[in-house]
Motif scaffolding. Structure first.
Motif, PDB file in Angstrom:
ATOM      1  N   UNK A   2       0.833  -1.202   0.000  1.00 46.70           N
ATOM      2  CA  UNK A   2       0.000   0.000   0.000  1.00 46.70           C
ATOM      3  C   UNK A   2       0.866   1.249   0.000  1.00 46.70           C
ATOM      4  N   UNK A   3       1.931   1.231   0.803  1.00 44.70           N
ATOM      5  CA  UNK A   3       2.817   2.399   0.878  1.00 44.70           C
ATOM      6  C   UNK A   3       3.465   2.680  -0.469  1.00 44.70           C
ATOM      7  N   UNK A   4       3.933   1.652  -1.141  1.00 44.17           N
ATOM      8  CA  UNK A   4       4.605   1.866  -2.429  1.00 44.17           C
ATOM      9  C   UNK A   4       3.656   2.465  -3.460  1.00 44.17           C
ATOM     10  N   UNK A   5       2.419   1.978  -3.492  1.00 36.36           N
ATOM     11  CA  UNK A   5       1.436   2.543  -4.425  1.00 36.36           C
ATOM     12  C   UNK A   5       1.089   3.983  -4.047  1.00 36.36           C
ATOM     13  N   UNK A   6       0.917   4.223  -2.749  1.00 37.31           N
ATOM     14  CA  UNK A   6       0.628   5.585  -2.285  1.00 37.31           C
ATOM     15  C   UNK A   6       1.791   6.512  -2.616  1.00 37.31           C
ATOM     16  N   UNK A   7       3.012   6.040  -2.402  1.00 39.55           N
ATOM     17  CA  UNK A   7       4.189   6.857  -2.692  1.00 39.55           C
ATOM     18  C   UNK A   7       4.312   7.150  -4.184  1.00 39.55           C
ATOM     19  N   UNK A   8       4.049   6.157  -5.016  1.00 35.85           N
ATOM     20  CA  UNK A   8       4.141   6.366  -6.463  1.00 35.85           C
ATOM     21  C   UNK A   8       3.110   7.407  -6.922  1.00 35.85           C
ATOM     22  N   UNK A  48       0.039  10.624   0.910  1.00 36.80           N
ATOM     23  CA  UNK A  48       1.093  10.293   1.882  1.00 36.80           C
ATOM     24  C   UNK A  48       0.516   9.769   3.191  1.00 36.80           C
ATOM     25  N   UNK A  49      -0.718  10.135   3.511  1.00 36.73           N
ATOM     26  CA  UNK A  49      -1.320   9.644   4.756  1.00 36.73           C
ATOM     27  C   UNK A  49      -1.665   8.159   4.679  1.00 36.73           C
ATOM     28  N   UNK A  50      -1.617   7.572   3.479  1.00 39.86           N
ATOM     29  CA  UNK A  50      -1.939   6.153   3.322  1.00 39.86           C
ATOM     30  C   UNK A  50      -0.745   5.236   3.564  1.00 39.86           C
ATOM     31  N   UNK A  51       0.416   5.802   3.838  1.00 39.68           N
ATOM     32  CA  UNK A  51       1.608   4.982   4.068  1.00 39.68           C
ATOM     33  C   UNK A  51       1.431   4.118   5.304  1.00 39.68           C
ATOM     34  N   UNK A  52       2.005   2.921   5.242  1.00 34.80           N
ATOM     35  CA  UNK A  52       1.944   1.977   6.363  1.00 34.80           C
ATOM     36  C   UNK A  52       2.994   2.339   7.414  1.00 34.80           C
ATOM     37  N   UNK A  53       2.821   3.474   8.047  1.00 32.36           N
ATOM     38  CA  UNK A  53       3.747   3.915   9.081  1.00 32.36           C
ATOM     39  C   UNK A  53       2.969   4.722  10.101  1.00 32.36           C
ATOM     40  N   UNK A  54       3.223   4.461  11.384  1.00 33.74           N
ATOM     41  CA  UNK A  54       2.555   5.270  12.401  1.00 33.74           C
ATOM     42  C   UNK A  54       3.202   6.650  12.562  1.00 33.74           C
ATOM     43  N   UNK A  55       4.354   6.855  11.936  1.00 38.65           N
ATOM     44  CA  UNK A  55       5.101   8.096  12.087  1.00 38.65           C
ATOM     45  C   UNK A  55       5.174   8.845  10.762  1.00 38.65           C
ATOM     46  N   UNK A  56       4.729  10.071  10.752  1.00 41.11           N
ATOM     47  CA  UNK A  56       4.754  10.876   9.531  1.00 41.11           C
ATOM     48  C   UNK A  56       6.182  11.063   9.036  1.00 41.11           C
ATOM     49  N   UNK A  57       7.105  11.385   9.929  1.00 42.63           N
ATOM     50  CA  UNK A  57       8.488  11.625   9.518  1.00 42.63           C
ATOM     51  C   UNK A  57       9.114  10.425   8.838  1.00 42.63           C
ATOM     52  N   UNK A 101      14.207   1.836   5.281  1.00 47.22           N
ATOM     53  CA  UNK A 101      13.343   2.597   6.196  1.00 47.22           C
ATOM     54  C   UNK A 101      11.955   1.985   6.285  1.00 47.22           C
ATOM     55  N   UNK A 102      11.399   1.612   5.142  1.00 47.89           N
ATOM     56  CA  UNK A 102      10.008   1.167   5.110  1.00 47.89           C
ATOM     57  C   UNK A 102       9.828  -0.278   5.560  1.00 47.89           C
ATOM     58  N   UNK A 103      10.755  -1.154   5.189  1.00 46.95           N
ATOM     59  CA  UNK A 103      10.547  -2.586   5.406  1.00 46.95           C
ATOM     60  C   UNK A 103      11.389  -3.209   6.511  1.00 46.95           C
ATOM     61  N   UNK A 104      12.215  -2.428   7.212  1.00 46.76           N
ATOM     62  CA  UNK A 104      13.021  -2.991   8.289  1.00 46.76           C
ATOM     63  C   UNK A 104      12.122  -3.552   9.378  1.00 46.76           C
ATOM     64  N   UNK A 105      12.495  -4.722   9.908  1.00 47.39           N
ATOM     65  CA  UNK A 105      11.680  -5.279  11.010  1.00 47.39           C
ATOM     66  C   UNK A 105      11.834  -4.406  12.251  1.00 47.39           C
ATOM     67  N   UNK A 106      10.722  -4.046  12.816  1.00 43.07           N
ATOM     68  CA  UNK A 106      10.731  -3.214  14.022  1.00 43.07           C
ATOM     69  C   UNK A 106       9.797  -3.810  15.059  1.00 43.07           C
ATOM     70  N   UNK A 107      10.172  -3.609  16.301  1.00 36.09           N
ATOM     71  CA  UNK A 107       9.299  -4.040  17.393  1.00 36.09           C
ATOM     72  C   UNK A 107       8.095  -3.100  17.432  1.00 36.09           C
ATOM     73  N   UNK A 108       6.983  -3.644  17.791  1.00 34.66           N
ATOM     74  CA  UNK A 108       5.756  -2.837  17.946  1.00 34.66           C
ATOM     75  C   UNK A 108       5.917  -1.931  19.152  1.00 34.66           C
ATOM     76  N   UNK A 109       5.539  -0.660  19.024  1.00 31.30           N
ATOM     77  CA  UNK A 109       5.649   0.246  20.185  1.00 31.30           C
ATOM     78  C   UNK A 109       4.733  -0.186  21.316  1.00 31.30           C
ATOM     79  N   UNK A 110       5.190   0.054  22.517  1.00 33.32           N
ATOM     80  CA  UNK A 110       4.410  -0.355  23.701  1.00 33.32           C
ATOM     81  C   UNK A 110       3.234   0.547  23.932  1.00 33.32           C
TER      82      UNK A 110
END
Length: 110
Positions: A2-8, A48-57, A101-110
């Motif tokens: 979804x992020x890649x399509x939104x970004x494109x 840009x709001x459709x990106x799969x990220x909880x953080x705008x930055x 940045x987009x696909x790195x494995x990250x722990x879920x925030x508490x």
């Protein structure tokens, strides 16, 4: 994905919107170019709001890689300036950074 399509889509809209201002200020086209330019820029911000990220930055940082590649394609397809090997190398580096940045494995925030 979804992020890649939104970004494109966002990249096309951002470049088109900014190009409308460029056409008005630099190429001497009518100020009416600003109307679709403004609509395109609003669409860009919305996508840009459709990106799969909880953080705008983080979403904006990842988007940068797609934007750079899209800007080079715009220059080639719309303005007739074919990217050289260094443009392509730079874009690939940016796309690798975007993927990290987009696909790195990250722990879920508490």
């Amino acid at each position: 994905m979804t992020s890649l399509l939104a970004f494109a889509g966002a990249a096309v809209l951002e470049i088109a919107g900014c190009f409308a201002f460029w056409a008005w200020l630099r190429l001497g086209h009518s100020a009416l170019w600003l109307v679709p330019g403004g609509v395109a820029l609003a669409g860009f911000a919305t996508l840009l709001t459709l990106a799969d990220s909880p953080l705008a930055g983080r979403a904006y940082a990842a988007y940068g890689g797609i934007y750079i590649a899209a800007a080079l394609l715009w220059g080639w397809l719309v303005e007739g300036h074919r990217p050289d090997v260094w443009d392509v190398v730079g874009a690939v580096i940016c796309l690798i950074g975007m993927a990290v940045i987009l696909f790195a494995p990250r722990a879920m925030p508490a």
